[in-house]
Design an enzyme around this catalytic site. Structure first.
Site, PDB file in Angstrom:
ATOM      1  N   ASN A 211     -10.255  -0.550  -0.268  1.00  0.00           N
ATOM      2  CA  ASN A 211      -8.902  -0.275  -0.161  1.00  0.00           C
ATOM      3  C   ASN A 211      -8.374  -0.702  -1.369  1.00  0.00           C
ATOM      4  OD1 ASN A 211      -6.272  -0.561   0.277  1.00  0.00           O
ATOM      5  ND2 ASN A 211      -6.677  -1.917   2.364  1.00  0.00           N
TER       6      ASN A 211
ATOM      7  N   HIS B  52      -3.940   7.054   2.929  1.00  0.00           N
ATOM      8  CA  HIS B  52      -4.276   5.485   2.432  1.00  0.00           C
ATOM      9  C   HIS B  52      -5.488   5.414   3.069  1.00  0.00           C
ATOM     10  CE1 HIS B  52      -4.044   1.493   1.283  1.00  0.00           C
ATOM     11  NE2 HIS B  52      -3.598   1.069   2.296  1.00  0.00           N
TER      12      HIS B  52
ATOM     13  N   CYS C  37       0.891  -1.244  -0.025  1.00  0.00           N
ATOM     14  CA  CYS C  37      -0.169  -0.057  -0.072  1.00  0.00           C
ATOM     15  C   CYS C  37       0.660   1.272  -0.207  1.00  0.00           C
ATOM     16  CB  CYS C  37      -1.083  -0.107   1.211  1.00  0.00           C
ATOM     17  SG  CYS C  37      -1.907  -1.578   1.378  1.00  0.00           S
TER      18      CYS C  37
HETATM   19  C1  LIG Z   1     -10.351  -6.248   8.960  1.00  0.00           C
HETATM   20  C2  LIG Z   1     -11.085  -5.458   9.793  1.00  0.00           C
HETATM   21  C3  LIG Z   1     -12.194  -4.730   9.172  1.00  0.00           C
HETATM   22  C4  LIG Z   1     -11.918  -6.426  10.944  1.00  0.00           C
HETATM   23  O1  LIG Z   1     -12.459  -5.308  11.662  1.00  0.00           O
HETATM   24  P1  LIG Z   1     -12.474  -5.300  13.287  1.00  0.00           P
HETATM   25  O2  LIG Z   1     -13.376  -4.478  13.887  1.00  0.00           O
HETATM   26  O3  LIG Z   1     -11.079  -5.156  13.843  1.00  0.00           O
HETATM   27  O4  LIG Z   1     -13.152  -6.670  13.554  1.00  0.00           O
HETATM   28  P2  LIG Z   1     -12.181  -7.983  14.513  1.00  0.00           P
HETATM   29  O5  LIG Z   1     -11.059  -8.634  13.546  1.00  0.00           O
HETATM   30  O6  LIG Z   1     -11.618  -7.425  15.721  1.00  0.00           O
HETATM   31  O7  LIG Z   1     -13.263  -9.016  14.507  1.00  0.00           O
HETATM   32  C5  LIG Z   1     -14.583  -8.919  15.188  1.00  0.00           C
HETATM   33  C6  LIG Z   1     -15.588  -9.870  14.593  1.00  0.00           C
HETATM   34  O8  LIG Z   1     -16.070  -9.365  13.509  1.00  0.00           O
HETATM   35  C7  LIG Z   1     -16.170 -10.624  12.512  1.00  0.00           C
HETATM   36  N1  LIG Z   1     -15.949 -10.155  11.276  1.00  0.00           N
HETATM   37  C8  LIG Z   1     -14.927  -9.877  10.516  1.00  0.00           C
HETATM   38  N2  LIG Z   1     -15.219  -9.479   9.256  1.00  0.00           N
HETATM   39  C9  LIG Z   1     -16.528  -9.595   9.424  1.00  0.00           C
HETATM   40  C10 LIG Z   1     -17.363  -9.401   8.092  1.00  0.00           C
HETATM   41  N3  LIG Z   1     -17.060  -9.106   6.910  1.00  0.00           N
HETATM   42  N4  LIG Z   1     -18.759  -9.596   8.644  1.00  0.00           N
HETATM   43  C11 LIG Z   1     -19.337  -9.635   9.932  1.00  0.00           C
HETATM   44  N5  LIG Z   1     -18.206 -10.193  10.752  1.00  0.00           N
HETATM   45  C12 LIG Z   1     -17.049 -10.008  10.453  1.00  0.00           C
HETATM   46  C13 LIG Z   1     -14.873 -11.483  12.990  1.00  0.00           C
HETATM   47  O9  LIG Z   1     -14.929 -12.897  12.737  1.00  0.00           O
HETATM   48  C14 LIG Z   1     -14.875 -11.110  14.571  1.00  0.00           C
HETATM   49  O10 LIG Z   1     -15.886 -12.271  15.182  1.00  0.00           O
HETATM   50  P3  LIG Z   1     -15.515 -12.903  16.576  1.00  0.00           P
HETATM   51  O11 LIG Z   1     -15.785 -11.921  17.416  1.00  0.00           O
HETATM   52  O12 LIG Z   1     -16.919 -13.873  16.711  1.00  0.00           O
HETATM   53  O13 LIG Z   1     -14.339 -13.597  16.451  1.00  0.00           O
HETATM   54  C15 LIG Z   1     -10.018  -4.234  10.473  1.00  0.00           C
HETATM   55  O14 LIG Z   1      -9.492  -4.935  11.503  1.00  0.00           O
HETATM   56  C16 LIG Z   1      -9.126  -3.721   9.341  1.00  0.00           C
HETATM   57  O15 LIG Z   1      -9.680  -2.900   8.714  1.00  0.00           O
HETATM   58  N6  LIG Z   1      -8.077  -4.021   9.466  1.00  0.00           N
HETATM   59  C17 LIG Z   1      -6.803  -3.208   8.619  1.00  0.00           C
HETATM   60  C18 LIG Z   1      -6.851  -4.395   7.472  1.00  0.00           C
HETATM   61  C19 LIG Z   1      -6.457  -3.854   6.039  1.00  0.00           C
HETATM   62  O16 LIG Z   1      -6.844  -3.290   5.325  1.00  0.00           O
HETATM   63  N7  LIG Z   1      -5.294  -4.468   5.655  1.00  0.00           N
HETATM   64  C20 LIG Z   1      -4.888  -4.133   4.372  1.00  0.00           C
HETATM   65  C21 LIG Z   1      -3.603  -3.606   4.249  1.00  0.00           C
HETATM   66  S1  LIG Z   1      -3.193  -1.903   4.788  1.00  0.00           S
END
Ligand SMILES: CC(C)(COP(=O)(O)OP(=O)(O)OC[C@H]1O[C@@H](n2cnc3c(N)ncnc32)[C@H](O)[C@@H]1OP(=O)(O)O)[C@@H](O)C(=O)NCCC(=O)NCCS
Length: 329
Positions: free
Chosen positions: A286, A256, A116
């Protein structure tokens, strides 16, 4: 040593594939919902490339628009640097495909992979060439076709990514009179290589029927860890760029577009509002190396860049990598 040449951004361009994919698309085959995606990421839809489009096709469109904005011809280019993690081929570089199709017959061309941070890495490389007098016209591109590398069984990553391309033309500031690059910073910490990675398909794990069946060539992401890393580095980079500058001079931050909550948390840390921030994650998701140049181009075309005022570009991603640029528009 010869004195450094001041470098300007003469023009920008971007391209989004036509197919818009709303959150409801994922509801059909994943345990997810539009509400969850909007609330946890801010994303409402993203664009997916057509079956016959790859990263070089998206790049070409963005490049043509950037050249037109800069008022130069492909044959004027000395160098093309393209940031991507989703090249058309492992070999040769996507930059060479763009060089050929653009008709940039006088340009050298290579890719850089900083995920990224790819566009900022390309921008800083091009800036260094122009500043050192080694090139006068450089095209820098950030482009991705992430939809081809997403694991559609993984609900936490499948919903995040989209396809796009953005580009900019660099030249001596005295030739274009705008967009002077004042500061650049790049950082890396490879100890976090597996926060976001594709384990298969490279020399460590060449593709086999088993690795393909296991989905090893898809993006694996440790979302929560990336979230923490992203908030910390986004706020630190913005602070670093604005150190010693008058905050009143700031006209726009182009971050970003990784997750709306990451942008908001970084702004909270800096006690800033989103008034001077370019945000389009709701429309495109993204798009990795493409997020910053696309948002930057949209801001430029919408008249959000004020002549003589400061702009901060900031990105971070797999590697781990991070980078930022301070520009006086
Ligand atoms: C991936 C991301 C959206 C997850 O959001 P979050 O708020 O951190 O959620 P968590 O990972 O803590 O998960 C919380 C719960 O939501 C669930 N969950 C994850 N994706 C889900 C979706 N699309 N729909 C519904 N539930 C979802 C998880 O399974 C978890 O469930 P659990 O508590 O039963 O285990 C977030 O961490 C993120 O944006 N990270 C940056 C990742 C990125 O973009 N990387 C690219 C390179 S820069």
């Amino acid at each position: 040593m010869a004195s450094r040449i001041r470098v300007g951004i003469a023009g920008t361009g971007s391209y989004l594939p036509e197919r818009a994919v709303p959150n409801s698309y994922f509801e059909e085959f994943l345990d997810t919902s539009n509400e969850w995606i909007v609330q946890r990421t801010g994303i409402r839809e993203r664009r997916f490339a057509a079956d016959d489009q790859a990263t070089s096709d998206l790049s070409l469109e963005a490049a043509r628009r950037a050249l037109e904005a800069a008022g130069i011809q492909p044959s004027d280019l000395d160098l093309i640097v393209l940031g991507t993690l989703t090249p058309d081929y492992l070999l040769p570089s996507t930059a060479c495909l763009v060089q050929d199709r653009l008709g940039a017959k006088n340009a050298g061309a290579f890719d850089c992979n900083a995920a990224c941070t790819g566009f900022l890495t390309a921008l800083h490389t091009g800036e260094a060439f122009v500043a050192a007098g080694r090139a006068r016209r450089v095209l820098v591109i950030g482009a991705e076709t992430l939809s081809r590398f997403v694991d559609y069984t993984d609900r936490s990553s499948a919903i995040i990514f989209g396809d796009a391309a953005g580009a900019a033309v660099l030249m001596p500031h005295e030739d274009c009179g705008q967009g002077e690059v004042l500061k650049t910073h790049l950082g890396a910490d490879g100890s976090g290589y597996d926060f976001i990675h594709m384990p298969g398909g490279g020399s460590r794990k060449p593709p086999t029927p088993e690795s393909l069946a296991a989905g090893d060539h898809f993006i694996k992401m440790r979302g929560r860890e990336v979230f923490r890393f992203a908030v910390e580095h986004m706020s630190e980079m913005i602070q670093l760029m604005l150190e010693g500058e008058d905050p009143e001079e700031l006209t726009l931050i182009v971050p970003h577009q990784v997750n709306r909550r990451i942008i908001d948390s970084a702004l909270d840390r800096l006690e800033m509002t989103d008034e001077k921030v370019a945000i389009n994650i709701q429309d495109y998701g993204n798009t990795s190396a493409a997020t910053v140049p696309v948002a930057f181009d949209e801001a430029a075309r919408a008249g959000r860049l004020e002549k003589g005022k400061l702009v901060v570009l900031v990105a971070f991603g797999a590697g781990l990598t991070w980078g930022a640029t301070l520009i006086r528009w």
